[in-house]
Design a protein around this motif. Structure first.
Motif, mmCIF file in Angstrom:
data_model
loop_
_atom_site.group_PDB
_atom_site.id
_atom_site.type_symbol
_atom_site.label_atom_id
_atom_site.label_comp_id
_atom_site.label_asym_id
_atom_site.label_seq_id
_atom_site.Cartn_x
_atom_site.Cartn_y
_atom_site.Cartn_z
ATOM 1 N N LEU A 13 0.815 -1.210 0.000
ATOM 2 C CA LEU A 13 0.000 0.000 0.000
ATOM 3 C C LEU A 13 0.850 1.262 0.000
ATOM 4 C CD1 LEU A 13 -2.798 -1.064 2.434
ATOM 5 C CD2 LEU A 13 -2.891 -0.875 -0.047
ATOM 6 N N ALA A 14 2.098 1.140 0.368
ATOM 7 C CA ALA A 14 2.960 2.315 0.395
ATOM 8 C C ALA A 14 3.701 2.506 -0.926
ATOM 9 C CB ALA A 14 3.955 2.189 1.535
ATOM 10 N N ASN A 47 -0.609 1.003 -7.747
ATOM 11 C CA ASN A 47 -1.092 0.486 -9.023
ATOM 12 C C ASN A 47 -1.544 -0.943 -8.778
ATOM 13 O OD1 ASN A 47 -0.403 2.823 -10.476
ATOM 14 N ND2 ASN A 47 1.716 2.144 -10.570
ATOM 15 N N PRO A 48 -2.801 -1.233 -9.018
ATOM 16 C CA PRO A 48 -3.242 -2.619 -8.849
ATOM 17 C C PRO A 48 -2.513 -3.506 -9.848
ATOM 18 C CG PRO A 48 -4.998 -1.261 -9.802
ATOM 19 C CD PRO A 48 -3.852 -0.356 -9.491
ATOM 20 N N THR A 88 -6.149 -6.231 -6.357
ATOM 21 C CA THR A 88 -7.214 -5.743 -7.228
ATOM 22 C C THR A 88 -7.343 -4.231 -7.120
ATOM 23 O OG1 THR A 88 -8.944 -5.901 -5.546
ATOM 24 C CG2 THR A 88 -8.503 -7.901 -6.854
ATOM 25 N N ALA A 89 -8.049 -3.620 -8.053
ATOM 26 C CA ALA A 89 -8.261 -2.167 -8.024
ATOM 27 C C ALA A 89 -8.975 -1.768 -6.734
ATOM 28 C CB ALA A 89 -9.059 -1.728 -9.245
ATOM 29 N N GLY A 138 11.815 2.213 5.010
ATOM 30 C CA GLY A 138 12.194 1.946 3.630
ATOM 31 C C GLY A 138 11.838 3.058 2.681
ATOM 32 N N ASP A 139 12.028 2.770 1.410
ATOM 33 C CA ASP A 139 11.775 3.702 0.321
ATOM 34 C C ASP A 139 10.854 3.044 -0.697
ATOM 35 O OD1 ASP A 139 13.764 5.794 1.057
ATOM 36 O OD2 ASP A 139 15.157 4.133 0.767
ATOM 37 N N TYR A 140 10.079 3.872 -1.405
ATOM 38 C CA TYR A 140 9.193 3.327 -2.428
ATOM 39 C C TYR A 140 9.086 4.253 -3.624
ATOM 40 C CZ TYR A 140 5.704 6.610 -0.650
ATOM 41 O OH TYR A 140 5.042 7.736 -0.262
ATOM 42 N N GLU A 141 8.694 3.634 -4.701
ATOM 43 C CA GLU A 141 8.325 4.311 -5.945
ATOM 44 C C GLU A 141 6.961 3.752 -6.317
ATOM 45 O OE1 GLU A 141 11.455 3.423 -8.690
ATOM 46 O OE2 GLU A 141 12.908 4.641 -7.614
ATOM 47 N N PRO A 142 6.303 4.268 -7.340
ATOM 48 C CA PRO A 142 4.946 3.797 -7.652
ATOM 49 C C PRO A 142 4.809 2.291 -7.870
ATOM 50 C CG PRO A 142 5.384 5.805 -8.832
ATOM 51 C CD PRO A 142 6.686 5.401 -8.165
ATOM 52 N N ASP A 143 5.824 1.641 -8.423
ATOM 53 C CA ASP A 143 5.686 0.219 -8.717
ATOM 54 C C ASP A 143 6.705 -0.659 -8.009
ATOM 55 O OD1 ASP A 143 3.450 0.479 -10.390
ATOM 56 O OD2 ASP A 143 4.700 0.948 -12.117
#
Length: 186
Positions: A13-14, A47-48, A88-89, A138-143
Motif C-alpha cells: 500500500l505504500a 497500481n493494482p 485488485t483495483a 524503507g523507500d518506495y516508488e509507484p511500482d
C-alpha cells in the motif's frame, strides 16, 4: 512470522505516488486504516496488479531458543521467500482495517509516517505476557519498494525473547492473471 508477512504486505500500500501523506503518532490500527482510506478516496495508493515480494531474513537473536530451533532459523538466513500477490483495483483503493496489522486489537502505532517516497512506522502489540514491536523503514516508488523490518518479542519465558530483521523487496510485475483473480486477490 505471519505478522511479519502481513506487515510486509502492508508495504504494498505504500508503493504509491508521492502525493498522499499519512503522519500519525500513538494511533490505533483502525485510526491509521481510516486515514489511509481517506487518502485513497482522493487517489489510489498503488497500481493494482500482480506484485512479487521477496523476503530475506538478515539476522536473528534468540538467546533462549532451543538449539535445534535456532539452527533451523540460521539455515533460513539469507534464503529468500518469494510471494506473488494479486492486488485488485478495489484493494488498492480501500484496504480492510486489519490489512495493516492483522486482526490483533492489542496493537498501536507509536508512529506511522508514509509519503514522499519514504516509509517509517513502529507498531507495538501488548499481550498479557509479552510485547511485540515491529519497525519498518524503507523507500518506495509507484511500482516498487524496499524496506527493512525488525521484529522484537519481549516478555514471556527466555525462549520467547527474540529480535529478527528481514529485508523486503517488492515490485509490480504486471497485470493480475485470471487464476490469481479467481483466488480472491492472493
Amino acid at each position: 512470522m505471519r505478522t511479519a508477512l502481513i506487515l510486509a504486505s502492508a508495504a504494498i500500500l505504500a508503493a504509491c505516488s508521492n502525493e498522499p501523506d499519512v503522519k500519525m503518532e500513538n494511533a490505533s490500527v483502525g485510526e491509521v486504516a481510516k486515514e489511509m482510506r481517506k487518502q485513497a478516496s482522493k487517489d489510489s495508493f498503488v497500481n493494482p496488479g500482480q506484485w512479487r515480494q521477496t523476503v530475506t531474513m538478515v539476522s536473528i537473536e534468540a538467546p533462549g531458543m532451543p538449539p535445534e530451533a535456532k539452527q533451523m532459523m540460521q539455515q533460513a538466513m539469507g534464503k529468500a521467500q518469494v510471494h506473488d500477490v494479486c492486488l485488485t483495483a478495489e484493494q488498492a483503493k480501500s484496504p480492510k482495517e486489519d490489512f495493516f496489522a492483522g486482526a490483533d486489537k492489542n496493537c498501536r502505532y507509536e508512529h506511522f509516517n508514509w509519503g514522499g517516497g519514504k516509509i517509517d512506522l513502529k507498531l507495538n502489540c501488548k499481550h498479557p505476557n509479552a510485547t511485540q514491536t515491529m519497525v519498518l523503514v524503507g523507500d518506495y516508488e509507484p511500482d516498487s519498494y524496499t524496506m527493512t523490518m525488525t521484529a522484537t518479542n519481549e516478555g514471556g519465558g527466555p525462549a520467547e525473547q527474540m529480535v529478527m530483521t528481514m529485508k523486503v523487496d517488492a515490485k509490480r510485475t504486471g497485470e493480475c492473471t485470471a487464476e490469481k483473480r479467481a483466488e480472491g486477490g492472493n
